[in-house]
Design an enzyme around this catalytic site. Structure first.
Site, short mmCIF file in Angstrom:
data_model
loop_
_atom_site.label_atom_id
_atom_site.label_comp_id
_atom_site.label_asym_id
_atom_site.label_seq_id
_atom_site.Cartn_x
_atom_site.Cartn_y
_atom_site.Cartn_z
N CYS A 150 30.18 -9.71 83.06
CA CYS A 150 29.47 -8.90 82.07
C CYS A 150 28.07 -8.56 82.55
O CYS A 150 27.52 -7.51 82.19
CB CYS A 150 29.38 -9.64 80.74
SG CYS A 150 30.87 -9.62 79.74
N GLU A 170 32.98 2.01 76.52
CA GLU A 170 32.28 0.75 76.75
C GLU A 170 32.02 0.49 78.23
O GLU A 170 31.74 -0.64 78.64
CB GLU A 170 33.07 -0.40 76.13
CG GLU A 170 33.32 -0.23 74.64
CD GLU A 170 32.22 -0.80 73.75
OE1 GLU A 170 31.65 -1.83 74.11
OE2 GLU A 170 31.94 -0.20 72.70
N HIS A 197 37.05 -6.64 75.57
CA HIS A 197 37.02 -5.75 76.72
C HIS A 197 38.08 -6.19 77.72
O HIS A 197 38.46 -7.38 77.77
CB HIS A 197 35.66 -5.79 77.43
CG HIS A 197 34.56 -5.12 76.67
ND1 HIS A 197 33.28 -5.64 76.59
CD2 HIS A 197 34.53 -3.97 75.98
CE1 HIS A 197 32.52 -4.84 75.87
NE2 HIS A 197 33.25 -3.83 75.49
#
Length: 446
Positions: free
Chosen positions: A370, A174, A250
């Site tokens: 992000c 990721e 995350h």
């Protein structure tokens, strides 16, 4: 070696919507089916970029992806013209169509893992695009991400690009959302901390039981090998499975690092005391290392997830002071706001905070961190970056005009049946390729 950190923020795409596609992302699920405002979303992001640039920081721009993804719909059996394909998909599989409209590439912390030249054996900056294979809508991104990275960092003398890892779930990757780096300064030899959620092959390591672990140990090891990291530059630590099950999908939802500072929740890592000791023992710098553990009795995991405190950007200003770039939700949350004030009053390098309105992104599960991919670059490497993706005041004005011309101010899942949305989206990206000098990175023709 002197280097600066450049934040390449993702431009929110024209089809930004709330489809609730990301199981394990509490914010995304809680806002599913709500109306989105793509124009407001892209302008909010541009405003943050402008503010960072005004502080004297190097700022870059990461383009969105072409959506809807007509090619994948064709691969899945839908045929005819673009209009016919959309009509058929909307009628027979609207959930699939929503996934193909997703603008999730806006969260460029998931675009790739980046290792600066100070850490690599060949002295080059290494990029590996994330395969994002845990979610179908995100698994559509790696090929375009690789093309965009190649168009942005296109000098092989300074930059090395690796294909994304195999798509099988064993190597779930990721990107930089699960990668931290600690160093005295951005150009110094650094400790790259790979945080994984679970192991695919070692069943003795615990796993979350409710939500999936998206980053595997095996993927992190593979990236460290591909990037030719020296042994002393790499450390692998497991995220706490219990917080993954509470919506920490995350690592950047529970920890953030910059320079010689690691800000993390006290429940961020598995066997946290041991993990912190490993970080301290492996730190390569000469400056004091500041590990700030936020206690649960001041900020609960639930408050951390709802406010995205740890998804703030932690940035070194030209003065040397550190700035916390936080979403407004941190200011509105009493416990989090109280903690931030405490943090600023304590003896540590974090001296300032700036709050930003990123509501459109936040409601879909992505905060300030992000939205950006961090890349540490020397002066020569920065000069080798495609200049058209560097943020300037002129570029800001140009992109605001572009967004106001091409973006809708309201979008719902019913709008996905409108073939005009595809035309609008593709026309917007066609113009953007010229603004950012990206060449032929998009797989469509107008």
């Amino acid at each position: 070696m002197h280097a600066v950190e450049v934040n390449f923020d993702g431009l929110v795409g024209p089809t930004h919507n709330y489809a609730g596609l990301s199981y394990g992302n509490v914010a995304s699920l809680s806002h599913a089916t709500a109306h989105s405002n793509p124009r407001e979303a892209v302008l909010q992001g541009l405003e943050k970029m402008k503010a960072m640039h005004a502080l004297g920081l190097a700022q870059g721009i990461f383009a969105p992806h072409a959506r809807p993804d007509i090619n994948v719909l064709k691969r899945l059996g839908f045929s005819g013209s673009d209009n016919q394909i959309i009509a058929k998909a909307y009628k027979t599989d609207p959930i699939l169509l929503r996934a193909c409209y997703s603008a999730s590439a806006m969260w460029t912390a998931n675009a790739a893992t980046v290792s600066p030249s100070a850490d690599t054996l060949d002295g080059k900056v290494h990029f590996t695009a994330a395969n994002l294979n845990n979610k179908f809508h995100r698994s559509l991104e790696p090929t375009t991400t690789s093309a965009l990275l190649g168009a942005m960092f296109n000098d092989p003398h300074y930059f090395t690009h690796h294909p994304h890892l195999p798509e099988q779930g064993f190597f779930g990757d990721e990107g930089a959302a699960n990668h931290n780096r600690l160093s005295d300064h951005h150009g110094a030899n650094g400790l790259e901390i790979f945080v994984f959620g679970a192991s695919s092959f070692n069943n003795e390591l615990p796993k979350p039981t409710k939500f999936p672990a998206r980053q595997t140990l095996e993927a992190s090891h593979a990236i460290a090998r591909l990037h030719q990291l020296k042994n002393e530059n790499q450390l692998f630590i497991q995220q706490n499975p219990e917080v993954i099950d509470q919506g920490v999908f995350h690592n950047d939802v529970i920890a953030v690092a910059n320079g010689n500072v690691l800000l993390c929740h006290e429940q961020a890592f598995l066997n946290q005391a041991t993990a912190i000791k490993q970080i301290k023992n492996n730190y390569l710098g000469g400056l004091p290392l500041h590990i700030i553990e936020v206690p649960s009795n001041k900020v609960s995991v639930s408050d951390a997830v709802s406010s995205y405190l740890f998804n703030s950007q932690l940035i070194t200003l030209p003065s040397g002071a550190m700035l916390l770039v936080a979403p407004q939700e941190c200011q509105r949350n009493k416990a989090v706001n109280n903690y931030i004030n405490e943090l600023l009053a304590d003896e540590n390098p974090i001296e300032q905070v700036r709050f930003f309105d990123l509501r459109q992104s936040m409601q879909n599960g992505g905060g300030p961190a992000c939205l950006r991919l961090r890349v540490a670059l020397t002066e020569a490497e920065l000069a080798a970056v495609n200049p058209a993706v560097r943020f300037t005041e002129e570029k800001y004005t140009q992109l605001v005009t572009w967004a106001n011309t091409h973006y809708r101010d309201s979008l719902s899942s019913d709008d996905f049946a409108d073939p005009q949305l595809l035309i609008e989206s593709y026309q917007a990206l066609d113009q953007l390729t010229q603004i950012l000098n990206l060449g032929s990175v998009y797989p469509f023709q107008l």
